[in-house]
Design an enzyme around this catalytic site. Structure first.
Site, PDB file in Angstrom:
ATOM      1  N   LYS A 171       0.835  -1.203   0.000  1.00 63.48           N
ATOM      2  CA  LYS A 171       0.000   0.000   0.000  1.00 63.48           C
ATOM      3  C   LYS A 171       0.871   1.255   0.000  1.00 63.48           C
ATOM      4  CE  LYS A 171      -1.872   2.823   2.860  1.00 63.48           C
ATOM      5  NZ  LYS A 171      -1.821   4.062   2.046  1.00 63.48           N
ATOM      6  N   GLU A 249       9.639   1.149  10.748  1.00 64.61           N
ATOM      7  CA  GLU A 249      10.658   2.191  10.539  1.00 64.61           C
ATOM      8  C   GLU A 249       9.950   3.506  10.756  1.00 64.61           C
ATOM      9  OE1 GLU A 249      13.787   1.717  10.004  1.00 64.61           O
ATOM     10  OE2 GLU A 249      13.729  -0.423   9.585  1.00 64.61           O
ATOM     11  N   CYS A 283      13.424  10.656   7.029  1.00 67.01           N
ATOM     12  CA  CYS A 283      13.290  10.154   8.392  1.00 67.01           C
ATOM     13  C   CYS A 283      14.552  10.399   9.210  1.00 67.01           C
ATOM     14  CB  CYS A 283      12.951   8.675   8.368  1.00 67.01           C
ATOM     15  SG  CYS A 283      14.079   7.748   7.338  1.00 67.01           S
ATOM     16  N   GLU A 380       9.161  15.968  15.409  1.00 69.31           N
ATOM     17  CA  GLU A 380       9.569  15.774  14.031  1.00 69.31           C
ATOM     18  C   GLU A 380       8.698  16.658  13.131  1.00 69.31           C
ATOM     19  OE1 GLU A 380       8.714  12.027  12.039  1.00 69.31           O
ATOM     20  OE2 GLU A 380      10.742  12.092  11.254  1.00 69.31           O
TER      21      GLU A 380
HETATM   22  P1  NDP Z   1       2.240   8.220   7.999  1.00 67.69           P
HETATM   23  O1  NDP Z   1       2.574   7.497   9.222  1.00 67.69           O
HETATM   24  O2  NDP Z   1       1.125   9.172   8.001  1.00 67.69           O
HETATM   25  O3  NDP Z   1       1.956   7.226   6.786  1.00 67.69           O
HETATM   26  C1  NDP Z   1       2.777   6.165   6.439  1.00 67.69           C
HETATM   27  C2  NDP Z   1       1.941   5.126   5.743  1.00 67.69           C
HETATM   28  O4  NDP Z   1       1.038   4.594   6.682  1.00 67.69           O
HETATM   29  C3  NDP Z   1       1.093   5.678   4.606  1.00 67.69           C
HETATM   30  O5  NDP Z   1       0.986   4.708   3.593  1.00 67.69           O
HETATM   31  C4  NDP Z   1      -0.234   5.898   5.286  1.00 67.69           C
HETATM   32  O6  NDP Z   1      -1.302   5.901   4.391  1.00 67.69           O
HETATM   33  C5  NDP Z   1      -0.296   4.690   6.194  1.00 67.69           C
HETATM   34  N1  NDP Z   1      -1.213   4.832   7.314  1.00 67.69           N
HETATM   35  C6  NDP Z   1      -1.704   5.954   7.884  1.00 67.69           C
HETATM   36  N2  NDP Z   1      -2.544   5.655   8.894  1.00 67.69           N
HETATM   37  C7  NDP Z   1      -2.575   4.295   8.971  1.00 67.69           C
HETATM   38  C8  NDP Z   1      -3.249   3.366   9.816  1.00 67.69           C
HETATM   39  N3  NDP Z   1      -4.052   3.766  10.793  1.00 67.69           N
HETATM   40  N4  NDP Z   1      -3.037   2.058   9.612  1.00 67.69           N
HETATM   41  C9  NDP Z   1      -2.219   1.625   8.640  1.00 67.69           C
HETATM   42  N5  NDP Z   1      -1.564   2.449   7.792  1.00 67.69           N
HETATM   43  C10 NDP Z   1      -1.731   3.773   7.963  1.00 67.69           C
HETATM   44  O7  NDP Z   1       3.594   8.876   7.588  1.00 67.69           O
HETATM   45  P2  NDP Z   1       3.851   9.826   6.390  1.00 67.69           P
HETATM   46  O8  NDP Z   1       3.365   9.233   5.116  1.00 67.69           O
HETATM   47  O9  NDP Z   1       3.377  11.159   6.806  1.00 67.69           O
HETATM   48  O10 NDP Z   1       5.451   9.756   6.321  1.00 67.69           O
HETATM   49  C11 NDP Z   1       6.229  10.481   7.107  1.00 67.69           C
HETATM   50  C12 NDP Z   1       6.700   9.689   8.313  1.00 67.69           C
HETATM   51  O11 NDP Z   1       7.393   8.501   7.934  1.00 67.69           O
HETATM   52  C13 NDP Z   1       7.680  10.500   9.098  1.00 67.69           C
HETATM   53  O12 NDP Z   1       7.322  10.550  10.444  1.00 67.69           O
HETATM   54  C14 NDP Z   1       9.009   9.779   8.918  1.00 67.69           C
HETATM   55  O13 NDP Z   1       9.900   9.927   9.951  1.00 67.69           O
HETATM   56  C15 NDP Z   1       8.619   8.396   8.671  1.00 67.69           C
HETATM   57  N6  NDP Z   1       9.622   7.745   7.852  1.00 67.69           N
HETATM   58  C16 NDP Z   1      10.498   6.865   8.443  1.00 67.69           C
HETATM   59  C17 NDP Z   1      11.505   6.263   7.712  1.00 67.69           C
HETATM   60  C18 NDP Z   1      12.449   5.289   8.353  1.00 67.69           C
HETATM   61  O14 NDP Z   1      13.170   4.601   7.652  1.00 67.69           O
HETATM   62  N7  NDP Z   1      12.496   5.182   9.660  1.00 67.69           N
HETATM   63  C19 NDP Z   1      11.654   6.529   6.284  1.00 67.69           C
HETATM   64  C20 NDP Z   1      10.703   7.460   5.763  1.00 67.69           C
HETATM   65  C21 NDP Z   1       9.720   8.032   6.534  1.00 67.69           C
HETATM   66  P3  NDP Z   1      -1.877   7.296   3.803  1.00 67.69           P
HETATM   67  O15 NDP Z   1      -0.714   8.184   3.574  1.00 67.69           O
HETATM   68  O16 NDP Z   1      -2.502   6.852   2.564  1.00 67.69           O
HETATM   69  O17 NDP Z   1      -2.820   7.809   4.810  1.00 67.69           O
END
Ligand code: NDP
Length: 484
Positions: A171, A249, A283, A380
């Site tokens: 997804k 992650e 991240c 963050e």
């Molecule tokens: P989100 O946590 O909002 O979203 C990440 C993914 O999770 C998206 O596909 C999102 O879908 C999905 N999602 C959201 N809510 C749910 C739920 N309740 N259940 C299951 N899946 C869900 O993060 P962002 O997309 O805003 O990305 C930024 C974040 O990711 C930052 O905090 C960053 O630090 C972290 N990150 C970490 C990395 C690492 O390697 N540690 C690398 C890159 C980013 P949708 O967007 O469609 O709502």
């Protein structure tokens, strides 16, 4: 252009659709599936069937490896188009997208090679027996990825999952599904060896489609990258359903630490690159720059001067160093954080929306100076915002660096190798760089301490996350146990 879900190698319409927006111009790029829980269940069934009774189960490791090499070849062959699509969809400068696409192919190649290196162990047990382990695929895996490196982070999960023999439902983030759907299209067209149901892609909203994957009783593992709060939601969902395996992650607030003896020119480049690459939507962004007090004024002046030269604009222009952030909604979140910062810290550069680019989601590279207690030093922001925090001595630097709930990454800059290594050992983070920040290699593990996650991606460690370990004990003695 209307794009559907990719299920069992077919394009399947979902209950609803949603537009995908170019953040640099605000125009609609495509319409994609907005999957309901039922749409996700259809994809999970396809993955389940492919794992339980499809040919994937008996496909040899060599064959799986070759499929991954084929996928990598296709990505390299279509690299220019994929990079352009990535830039249009998420706003990152084209030069960065080109790197990401090559890295995505490299990741598939690495795990293609690793498919044939999966092996168990034997153990000397105190009996007339052979005791060994078999490594087996975990099963059906839900891969949930964010919008900052859409294709690359998907491949970080897909590579090891397929190499291990799992089947997947992937997804993408709702804002950035396009390169992942294009990858599926290319695979369907050019990699006919991939059996139906092994790779499935469902686009949709996290709280609906993501949650359906997380709570599915038919999914054996979730590999998730995203925010820490969402990671917590994922753990709740897993606890509510079938206690599937999870790797996470999550976010960070990584310290980039500069001692007075560092090379100031390289260091200030490293401070800016560490946080402003990919508009700060990284991240591991070095969003806390810790600078030893005696060089703080000079360091700040050089950061200011170099920041003024950062070219914001059309991300398809090769001279652009910073594009728009991913969406209007995210821009508003970043601007709200900057507004909070203005109340509690000294603004040194930037501080708002780039007014010269009103059509897109452009935020100025922004520098604050504060202590580590300010909210902008703790939360963050995931945008082009950095907080510079002066410190006294080495102990002070280590204390501030560790004063965060996160532990993804850190960097230390000094010519004194003894000091660097002391800091490397003292900082509680999963990745620590010395005299550089941000290089990332598929050969090396990636992941966080503390609230930055569970498990590791990439390298052999990343492969392990998609494998179960089965202990096999083979009795060699034909003498009855004699117990009864
Ligand atoms: P989100 O946590 O909002 O979203 C990440 C993914 O999770 C998206 O596909 C999102 O879908 C999905 N999602 C959201 N809510 C749910 C739920 N309740 N259940 C299951 N899946 C869900 O993060 P962002 O997309 O805003 O990305 C930024 C974040 O990711 C930052 O905090 C960053 O630090 C972290 N990150 C970490 C990395 C690492 O390697 N540690 C690398 C890159 C980013 P949708 O967007 O469609 O709502």
């Amino acid at each position: 252009m209307e794009l559907r879900n990719f299920i069992a190698n077919e394009w399947v319409a979902a209950t609803a659709t949603r537009p995908v927006i170019d953040p640099a111009t605000g125009t609609v790029l495509a319409t994609v599936a907005e999957s309901s829980a039922d749409d996700v269940a259809t994809a999970v069934r396809a993955a389940r069937e492919a794992f339980d009774s499809g040919p994937w189960r008996t496909t040899t490791a060599q064959a799986r490896g070759r499929i991954l090499f084929e996928m990598a070849r296709v990505v390299r062959q279509h690299a220019a188009a994929l990079a352009e699509l990535e830039t249009r969809n998420c706003g990152k400068p084209i030069v960065e997208s080109e790197f990401d696409v090559q890295d995505a192919a490299t990741c598939l190649e690495y795990y293609g090679g690793l498919a044939t290196k999966i092996h168990g162990e034997t153990f000397s047990v105190p009996d007339n027996a052979i005791n060994l382990t078999l490594k087996e695929p975990i099963g059906v895996v839900g891969l949930i990825v964010p919008w900052n490196y859409p294709l690359l982070l998907a491949m970080w999960k897909l590579g090891p999952a397929l190499s291990a023999g799992c089947t997947v439902v992937l997804k993408p983030a709702e804002q950035t599904p396009l390169t992942i759907l294009e990858f599926a299209r290319l695979v369907r067209e050019h990699v006919p060896e991939l059996p139906p149901g092994v790779l499935n892609v469902v686009s949709g909203d996290g709280p609906v489609a993501g949650r359906a994957l997380v709570e599915s009783m038919e999914v054996d593992k979730i590999a998730f990258t995203g925010g820490t709060d969402t990671g917590r939601e994922v753990l709740h969902g897993v606890a509510r359903s079938n206690l599937k395996k999870v790797s996470l992650e999550l976010g960070g607030k990584s310290p980039n630490i500069f001692f007075a003896d560092c090379d100031l020119d390289a260091a200030t480049d490293g401070a800016l690159f560490g946080v402003f690459i990919n508009q700060g939507e990284v991240c591991s962004a070095g969003s806390r720059v810790l600078v030893q007090r005696e060089i703080a004024a000079e360091f700040m002046a050089r950061m200011q001067e170099k920041t003024a030269r950062i070219r914001l604009g059309n991300p398809l222009d090769r001279a652009t160093k910073m594009g728009p952030v991913v969406s209007q909604e995210h821009m508003e979140r970043v601007l709200a954080a900057i507004a909070r910062g203005r109340q509690e810290a000294r603004l040194v550069a930037g501080g708002g929306r780039a007014e010269s680019l009103p059509q897109g989601c452009f935020v100025e590279p922004t520098i604050f100076e504060s202590d580590n207690a300010a909210s902008i030093a703790r939360e963050e922001i995931f945008g082009p915002v950095v907080t510079v925090i002066p410190f006294g001595d080495e102990d002070d630097a280590i204390r501030i660096a560790n004063d965060t709930p996160y532990g993804l990454a850190a960097a230390v800059w000094s010519r004194d190798i003894f000091r660097c290594l002391r800091v490397v050992k003292a900082v509680r983070a999963g990745i620590v760089w010395v005299n550089t920040m941000q290089p990332c290699y598929v050969e090396a593990p990636w992941g966080g301490y503390k609230q930055s996650g569970h498990g590791r991606e990439m390298s052999l460690h990343g492969q392990e996350e998609f494998l179960e370990t089965k202990q096999v004990h083979i009795n060699l003695s034909e003498t009855p146990l004699g117990w009864y």
